[in-house]
Scaffold this motif. Structure first.
Motif, PDB file in Angstrom:
ATOM      1  N   SER A 151       0.871  -1.325   0.277  1.00 39.46           N
ATOM      2  CA  SER A 151      -0.018   0.233   0.131  1.00 39.46           C
ATOM      3  C   SER A 151       0.902   1.295  -0.056  1.00 39.46           C
ATOM      4  CB  SER A 151      -0.871   0.024   1.309  1.00 39.46           C
ATOM      5  OG  SER A 151      -1.652  -1.188   1.384  1.00 39.46           O
ATOM      6  N   CYS A 152       2.170   1.207   0.028  1.00 43.97           N
ATOM      7  CA  CYS A 152       3.202   2.401   0.204  1.00 43.97           C
ATOM      8  C   CYS A 152       3.488   3.056  -1.052  1.00 43.97           C
ATOM      9  CB  CYS A 152       4.271   1.931   1.129  1.00 43.97           C
ATOM     10  SG  CYS A 152       5.385   3.289   1.184  1.00 43.97           S
ATOM     11  N   ASP A 153       2.995   4.027  -1.267  1.00 51.09           N
ATOM     12  CA  ASP A 153       3.506   4.782  -2.509  1.00 51.09           C
ATOM     13  C   ASP A 153       5.015   5.262  -2.641  1.00 51.09           C
ATOM     14  OD1 ASP A 153       0.811   4.799  -3.554  1.00 51.09           O
ATOM     15  OD2 ASP A 153       0.638   7.043  -2.797  1.00 51.09           O
ATOM     16  N   VAL A 154       5.808   5.274  -1.740  1.00 49.89           N
ATOM     17  CA  VAL A 154       7.257   5.433  -1.696  1.00 49.89           C
ATOM     18  C   VAL A 154       7.886   4.056  -2.174  1.00 49.89           C
ATOM     19  CG1 VAL A 154       9.048   6.087  -0.276  1.00 49.89           C
ATOM     20  CG2 VAL A 154       6.734   7.141   0.093  1.00 49.89           C
ATOM     21  N   VAL A 155       7.435   3.090  -1.678  1.00 52.22           N
ATOM     22  CA  VAL A 155       7.941   1.784  -2.308  1.00 52.22           C
ATOM     23  C   VAL A 155       7.783   1.661  -3.825  1.00 52.22           C
ATOM     24  CG1 VAL A 155       7.790  -0.631  -2.258  1.00 52.22           C
ATOM     25  CG2 VAL A 155       7.335   0.358  -0.225  1.00 52.22           C
ATOM     26  N   ASP A 160      14.109   0.635  -3.919  1.00 48.48           N
ATOM     27  CA  ASP A 160      14.934   0.421  -2.704  1.00 48.48           C
ATOM     28  C   ASP A 160      14.621   0.638  -1.437  1.00 48.48           C
ATOM     29  OD1 ASP A 160      17.647  -0.632  -2.780  1.00 48.48           O
ATOM     30  OD2 ASP A 160      18.355   1.363  -2.152  1.00 48.48           O
ATOM     31  N   TYR A 161      13.566   1.434  -1.288  1.00 45.89           N
ATOM     32  CA  TYR A 161      12.845   1.753  -0.131  1.00 45.89           C
ATOM     33  C   TYR A 161      12.893   0.577   0.807  1.00 45.89           C
ATOM     34  CZ  TYR A 161       9.851   3.968   3.538  1.00 45.89           C
ATOM     35  OH  TYR A 161       8.970   4.236   4.599  1.00 45.89           O
ATOM     36  N   LEU A 162      13.231   0.568   2.015  1.00 47.71           N
ATOM     37  CA  LEU A 162      13.131  -0.617   2.895  1.00 47.71           C
ATOM     38  C   LEU A 162      11.647  -0.698   3.455  1.00 47.71           C
ATOM     39  CD1 LEU A 162      15.919   0.123   5.579  1.00 47.71           C
ATOM     40  CD2 LEU A 162      15.889  -1.722   3.705  1.00 47.71           C
ATOM     41  N   ALA A 197      13.070   8.517   4.153  1.00 47.99           N
ATOM     42  CA  ALA A 197      12.479   8.531   2.666  1.00 47.99           C
ATOM     43  C   ALA A 197      10.815   8.315   2.825  1.00 47.99           C
ATOM     44  CB  ALA A 197      12.743   7.339   1.990  1.00 47.99           C
ATOM     45  N   CYS A 198      10.474   7.935   4.108  1.00 48.96           N
ATOM     46  CA  CYS A 198       9.024   7.939   4.418  1.00 48.96           C
ATOM     47  C   CYS A 198       8.279   9.380   4.251  1.00 48.96           C
ATOM     48  CB  CYS A 198       8.721   7.214   5.855  1.00 48.96           C
ATOM     49  SG  CYS A 198       6.889   7.483   6.399  1.00 48.96           S
ATOM     50  N   HIS A 199       7.193   9.537   3.600  1.00 50.03           N
ATOM     51  CA  HIS A 199       6.586  10.879   3.419  1.00 50.03           C
ATOM     52  C   HIS A 199       5.194  10.979   4.362  1.00 50.03           C
ATOM     53  CE1 HIS A 199       8.186  11.426  -0.902  1.00 50.03           C
ATOM     54  NE2 HIS A 199       9.225  11.481  -0.017  1.00 50.03           N
ATOM     55  N   THR A 200       5.136   9.962   5.237  1.00 47.62           N
ATOM     56  CA  THR A 200       4.292  10.103   6.229  1.00 47.62           C
ATOM     57  C   THR A 200       2.651   9.844   5.697  1.00 47.62           C
ATOM     58  OG1 THR A 200       5.777  11.392   7.391  1.00 47.62           O
ATOM     59  CG2 THR A 200       3.770  11.082   8.451  1.00 47.62           C
ATOM     60  N   HIS A 201       2.622   9.153   4.554  1.00 49.84           N
ATOM     61  CA  HIS A 201       1.332   9.079   3.969  1.00 49.84           C
ATOM     62  C   HIS A 201       0.175   8.556   4.718  1.00 49.84           C
ATOM     63  CE1 HIS A 201       3.412   9.526  -0.286  1.00 49.84           C
ATOM     64  NE2 HIS A 201       3.226  10.692   0.260  1.00 49.84           N
ATOM     65  N   MET A 202       0.755   7.586   5.679  1.00 53.53           N
ATOM     66  CA  MET A 202      -0.304   6.691   6.597  1.00 53.53           C
ATOM     67  C   MET A 202      -0.932   5.607   5.739  1.00 53.53           C
ATOM     68  SD  MET A 202       0.008   8.295   9.567  1.00 53.53           S
ATOM     69  CE  MET A 202      -1.584   8.242  10.410  1.00 53.53           C
ATOM     70  N   SER A 203      -0.685   5.478   4.606  1.00 58.23           N
ATOM     71  CA  SER A 203      -1.563   4.284   4.073  1.00 58.23           C
ATOM     72  C   SER A 203      -1.252   2.896   4.598  1.00 58.23           C
ATOM     73  CB  SER A 203      -1.218   4.046   2.348  1.00 58.23           C
ATOM     74  OG  SER A 203      -1.153   5.274   1.848  1.00 58.23           O
ATOM     75  N   CYS A 204       0.001   2.827   5.203  1.00 56.05           N
ATOM     76  CA  CYS A 204       0.304   1.626   5.737  1.00 56.05           C
ATOM     77  C   CYS A 204      -0.261   1.478   7.218  1.00 56.05           C
ATOM     78  CB  CYS A 204       1.848   1.666   6.220  1.00 56.05           C
ATOM     79  SG  CYS A 204       2.440   3.170   7.020  1.00 56.05           S
ATOM     80  N   THR A 205      -0.524   2.678   7.798  1.00 59.65           N
ATOM     81  CA  THR A 205      -1.417   2.381   9.163  1.00 59.65           C
ATOM     82  C   THR A 205      -2.730   2.306   8.856  1.00 59.65           C
ATOM     83  OG1 THR A 205       0.372   3.898  10.029  1.00 59.65           O
ATOM     84  CG2 THR A 205      -1.630   3.988  11.223  1.00 59.65           C
ATOM     85  N   PRO A 214       3.044   1.662  11.467  1.00 59.17           N
ATOM     86  CA  PRO A 214       4.361   1.551  10.888  1.00 59.17           C
ATOM     87  C   PRO A 214       4.835   2.869  10.917  1.00 59.17           C
ATOM     88  CG  PRO A 214       3.187   0.067   9.640  1.00 59.17           C
ATOM     89  CD  PRO A 214       2.249   0.747  10.538  1.00 59.17           C
ATOM     90  N   THR A 215       3.801   3.952  10.719  1.00 59.46           N
ATOM     91  CA  THR A 215       4.012   5.350  10.238  1.00 59.46           C
ATOM     92  C   THR A 215       5.017   5.974  11.657  1.00 59.46           C
ATOM     93  OG1 THR A 215       2.276   5.580   9.291  1.00 59.46           O
ATOM     94  CG2 THR A 215       3.162   7.428   9.759  1.00 59.46           C
ATOM     95  N   ALA A 216       3.882   5.590  13.108  1.00 60.65           N
ATOM     96  CA  ALA A 216       4.447   6.003  14.181  1.00 60.65           C
ATOM     97  C   ALA A 216       5.855   5.406  14.526  1.00 60.65           C
ATOM     98  CB  ALA A 216       3.703   5.555  15.185  1.00 60.65           C
TER      99      ALA A 216
HETATM  100  S1  SF4 Z   1       3.516   6.274   6.209  1.00 61.13           S
HETATM  101 FE1  SF4 Z   1       3.555   4.167   5.673  1.00 61.13          FE
HETATM  102  S2  SF4 Z   1       2.658   4.181   3.582  1.00 61.13           S
HETATM  103 FE2  SF4 Z   1       3.276   6.173   3.900  1.00 61.13          FE
HETATM  104  S3  SF4 Z   1       5.306   6.641   2.815  1.00 61.13           S
HETATM  105 FE3  SF4 Z   1       5.663   5.892   5.071  1.00 61.13          FE
HETATM  106  S4  SF4 Z   1       5.798   3.777   5.109  1.00 61.13           S
HETATM  107 FE4  SF4 Z   1       4.946   4.337   3.339  1.00 61.13          FE
END
Ligand code: SF4
Ligand code: SF4
Ligand code: FES
Length: 235
Positions: A151-155, A160-162, A197-205, A214-216
């Motif tokens: 679900s993570c856009d950064v991946v 390479d993003y972990l 590299a995380c943009h704090t999009h929160m989709s993971c959470t 995971p965002t926290a």
């Molecule tokens: S908050 Fe989660 S979904 Fe958003 S960029 Fe970071 S790891 Fe990816």
């Protein structure tokens, strides 16, 4: 019910099946019916059927989900389902993805416990109410399903993003007072492909079926990595 299921590998097509609608039916029940009654060549993966093993995740009507605990009632749109493999991972066949890079990233994030005690030592006693234990507990129930990763856009943008799962695992270990590998672990997650590299999009959470954030955890890693850098621990 009309169910479209991905067939093939990276290139493939959706195949539509007609599946009887049953009470309390899960998405995994639907896929299992197709494989057992309609097309035995359909490839998919599951093990526990009770939300523990993490192997049954798929993309259902556009969103990554654990299929053994997702009821058709909750997700079917106008009686239709579209079931595809997880995103952000290579497709082996049909609904099966290759999880190798997902777990390789856990290793790159040093997601393995490294203790100093021997079998001759007494048990370590960690108070359940200590701040470190509480932080570790918040992420420890991860079942490695890959829903957050998919679900993570950064991946997607930066392969390479972990990713959220490996970083969440690293954070639980950073808070494990018995672990001895934190300097190397923080250095491993502080690189370009790590927590920053995380943009704090929160989709993971939002999507994690175990209600982990995971965002926290990643925010905690950012603070800990910054702290270690300021103390000169990465030199
Ligand atoms: S908050 Fe989660 S979904 Fe958003 S960029 Fe970071 S790891 Fe990816
Ligand atoms: S953090 Fe949640 S979504 Fe991600 S792998 Fe673990 S259980 Fe699955
Ligand atoms: S089959 Fe084990 S979590 Fe779904």
């Amino acid at each position: 019910m009309r169910v479209s299921v991905w067939r093939g590998a990276e290139s493939g097509h959706f195949q539509t099946f007609s599946v009887p609608r049953l009470e309390s039916q899960t998405i995994l029940d639907v896929v299992t019916h197709i494989q057992r009654a309609l097309d035995p060549t359909l490839a998919y993966r599951y093990a526990c059927r009770v939300g523990m093993c993490g192997s049954c995740a798929m993309t259902v009507n556009g969103q990554a989900r654990w299929t053994c605990r997702t009821h058709v009632d909750k997700v079917a749109q106008d009686g239709r389902l579209e079931i595809a493999p997880l995103s952000n991972l290579p497709v082996v066949r049909d609904l099966v993805t290759d999880m190798t890079e997902f777990f390789d990233k856990w290793a790159r994030a040093r997601g393995r416990f490294v203790g100093a005690a021997t079998r001759k030592d007494d048990f370590a006693r960690v108070s359940p109410s200590s701040p470190e234990r509480r932080l570790a507990d918040a992420g420890i129930e991860c079942i490695g399903c890959g829903v957050c990763y998919s679900s993570c856009d950064v991946v997607s943008w930066k392969p390479d993003y972990l990713g959220p799962a490996a970083l969440n695992r690293a954070w639980t270990l950073v808070n494990d007072v018995r672990d001895t590998d934190n300097r190397a672990r923080l250095a491993a997650v502080a690189g370009d492909a790590g927590c920053h590299a995380c943009h704090t999009h929160m989709s993971c959470t939002e999507r994690c079926p175990k209600q982990i954030s995971p965002t926290a955890s990643i925010a905690g890693l950012k603070r800990a990595a910054m702290d270690a850098a300021l103390k000169g621990e990465f030199e």
